[in-house]
Design a protein around this motif. Structure first.
Motif, mmCIF file in Angstrom:
data_model
loop_
_atom_site.group_PDB
_atom_site.id
_atom_site.type_symbol
_atom_site.label_atom_id
_atom_site.label_comp_id
_atom_site.label_asym_id
_atom_site.label_seq_id
_atom_site.Cartn_x
_atom_site.Cartn_y
_atom_site.Cartn_z
ATOM 1 N N VAL A 162 16.309 -9.614 84.866
ATOM 2 C CA VAL A 162 16.279 -10.821 84.363
ATOM 3 C C VAL A 162 16.292 -10.682 82.528
ATOM 4 C CG1 VAL A 162 14.847 -12.540 85.526
ATOM 5 C CG2 VAL A 162 13.493 -11.002 83.877
ATOM 6 N N ILE A 163 16.817 -10.997 81.697
ATOM 7 C CA ILE A 163 17.121 -10.718 80.452
ATOM 8 C C ILE A 163 16.326 -11.802 79.602
ATOM 9 C CG2 ILE A 163 18.663 -10.466 78.654
ATOM 10 C CD1 ILE A 163 18.587 -8.160 80.544
ATOM 11 N N ALA A 193 15.866 -8.750 65.746
ATOM 12 C CA ALA A 193 15.942 -9.399 67.005
ATOM 13 C C ALA A 193 15.643 -8.464 68.252
ATOM 14 C CB ALA A 193 17.006 -10.161 67.191
ATOM 15 N N THR A 194 15.203 -8.901 69.248
ATOM 16 C CA THR A 194 15.126 -7.903 70.657
ATOM 17 C C THR A 194 15.447 -8.476 71.792
ATOM 18 O OG1 THR A 194 12.866 -7.312 69.506
ATOM 19 C CG2 THR A 194 13.071 -6.947 71.590
ATOM 20 N N ILE A 195 16.133 -7.781 72.588
ATOM 21 C CA ILE A 195 16.517 -7.880 73.998
ATOM 22 C C ILE A 195 15.576 -7.234 74.778
ATOM 23 C CG2 ILE A 195 18.265 -7.951 75.852
ATOM 24 C CD1 ILE A 195 20.390 -8.285 73.626
ATOM 25 N N ALA A 196 14.843 -7.676 75.781
ATOM 26 C CA ALA A 196 13.916 -7.185 76.767
ATOM 27 C C ALA A 196 14.667 -7.531 78.424
ATOM 28 C CB ALA A 196 12.478 -7.819 76.706
ATOM 29 N N VAL A 217 11.275 -3.406 79.902
ATOM 30 C CA VAL A 217 11.713 -2.553 79.199
ATOM 31 C C VAL A 217 12.527 -3.178 78.026
ATOM 32 C CG1 VAL A 217 12.235 -0.473 80.974
ATOM 33 C CG2 VAL A 217 14.103 -2.016 80.136
ATOM 34 N N ILE A 218 12.371 -2.337 76.867
ATOM 35 C CA ILE A 218 13.290 -3.086 75.710
ATOM 36 C C ILE A 218 14.651 -2.645 75.576
ATOM 37 C CG2 ILE A 218 13.605 -3.048 72.915
ATOM 38 C CD1 ILE A 218 11.249 -4.502 74.140
ATOM 39 N N ALA A 239 9.619 -8.713 69.417
ATOM 40 C CA ALA A 239 9.784 -7.832 70.614
ATOM 41 C C ALA A 239 8.519 -8.154 71.655
ATOM 42 C CB ALA A 239 9.380 -6.365 70.262
ATOM 43 N N LEU A 240 7.594 -8.706 71.067
ATOM 44 C CA LEU A 240 6.447 -9.106 71.956
ATOM 45 C C LEU A 240 6.802 -10.399 72.692
ATOM 46 C CD1 LEU A 240 3.472 -8.737 73.181
ATOM 47 C CD2 LEU A 240 2.770 -9.833 71.035
ATOM 48 N N ARG A 241 7.495 -11.469 72.100
ATOM 49 C CA ARG A 241 7.904 -12.535 72.608
ATOM 50 C C ARG A 241 8.846 -12.447 73.811
ATOM 51 N NH1 ARG A 241 7.633 -17.441 70.115
ATOM 52 N NH2 ARG A 241 10.039 -17.868 70.256
ATOM 53 N N ALA A 242 9.912 -11.505 73.443
ATOM 54 C CA ALA A 242 10.963 -11.343 74.245
ATOM 55 C C ALA A 242 10.224 -10.500 75.680
ATOM 56 C CB ALA A 242 12.074 -10.431 73.778
ATOM 57 N N THR A 243 9.288 -9.743 75.427
ATOM 58 C CA THR A 243 8.494 -9.020 76.429
ATOM 59 C C THR A 243 7.963 -9.830 77.267
ATOM 60 O OG1 THR A 243 8.635 -6.800 75.297
ATOM 61 C CG2 THR A 243 6.957 -7.222 77.027
#
Length: 252
Positions: free
Chosen positions: A93-94, A105-108, A121-122, A229-233
């Motif tokens: 899942v992304i 911005a971040t993609i986890a 993982v980030i 980063a935390l929200r995406a994780t």
């Protein structure tokens, strides 16, 4: 007069307060202590106490962290761990998020290990929010069909643009709150693993909690800095548990 100070580099400590580079300053390393021994001595300490007692750094603000960084860091696994190896799109899942101030911005990514627990993982984290949408479109074209986000703040426009082309899915606020609560719970009970990322450590330190009758979530508007980063994780871990859960074994 002479002044001698032994303290960790503040920037290194902010990125990874338990990392080898952060602890390399310690004068006892290689003489009476090892890196592993120092971390063991501080096991279970709140982050503020760890910074004061082991890094010789100020602790202002650390007691307000969303949850103890030590609890999260304890779940870190090496990049070469088999559980941390890249999975096929169908098993992954992304999740993505953009910071409230537009500075990043971040993609986890997340998948399940052999025990059925999420590993995250980030996949990407950058300072240019404009890179986020093209990267998500590339992932969709590459076969990643489970792409999730909390469509609030600056993330909303990106999510709506992608949704117009049938890319990704968005949920309700309750889904995001469930994701935050799940990340805290899984970190506490040891049912999540991750490859250590400095951007997540920094976000944990900056994040502030919003408490409601339903639970808690990481409040981007009230936090002391970007927490994308935390929200995406959190969303990635929650989505892995929701969409990738293995069917229960039934015995007849």
């Amino acid at each position: 007069m002479a002044f001698f100070e032994f303290s960790a580099d503040p920037e290194l400590a902010d990125r990874d307060p338990y990392g080898d580079a952060t602890l390399a300053y310690h004068p006892a390393i290689g003489y009476t202590q090892s890196l592993r021994r120092l971390r063991a001595l501080g096991d279970g300490l709140p982050l503020a106490e760890w910074r004061r007692a082991f890094l010789n750094l100020p602790t202002a603000g650390d007691d307000k962290a969303a949850f103890d960084v030590a609890m999260w860091t304890a779940r870190a696994i090496p990049e070469d761990d088999p559980a941390a190896q890249h999975r096929r799109p169908g098993d992954t899942v992304i999740a993505y998020d953009a910071s409230r101030d537009g500075t990043g911005a971040t993609i986890a990514a997340a998948w399940l290990d052999d025990d059925g627990d999420p590993v995250t993982v980030i996949a990407w984290s950058g300072n240019d929010v404009r890179e986020l949408e093209p990267r998500l479109r590339y992932l969709w074209a590459d076969g990643y069909r489970r792409i999730v986000a909390d469509p609030t703040g600056p993330t909303r426009l990106i999510a709506e643009t992608l949704a117009a082309d049938g890319i990704g899915q968005t949920g309700a606020y309750s889904d995001y709150q469930d994701a935050c609560q799940a990340l805290i719970d899984r970190s506490r009970d040891g049912t999540v693993s991750h490859v250590q990322a400095g951007c997540v450590i920094s976000a944990i330190d900056a994040a502030r909690l919003r408490v409601t009758n339903r639970g808690v979530d990481f409040d981007a508007a009230k936090s002391d800095g970007p927490i994308d980063a935390l929200r995406a994780t959190a969303l990635a871990v929650w989505a892995a548990g929701k969409y990738l859960s293995k069917p229960a074994l039934q015995i007849w």
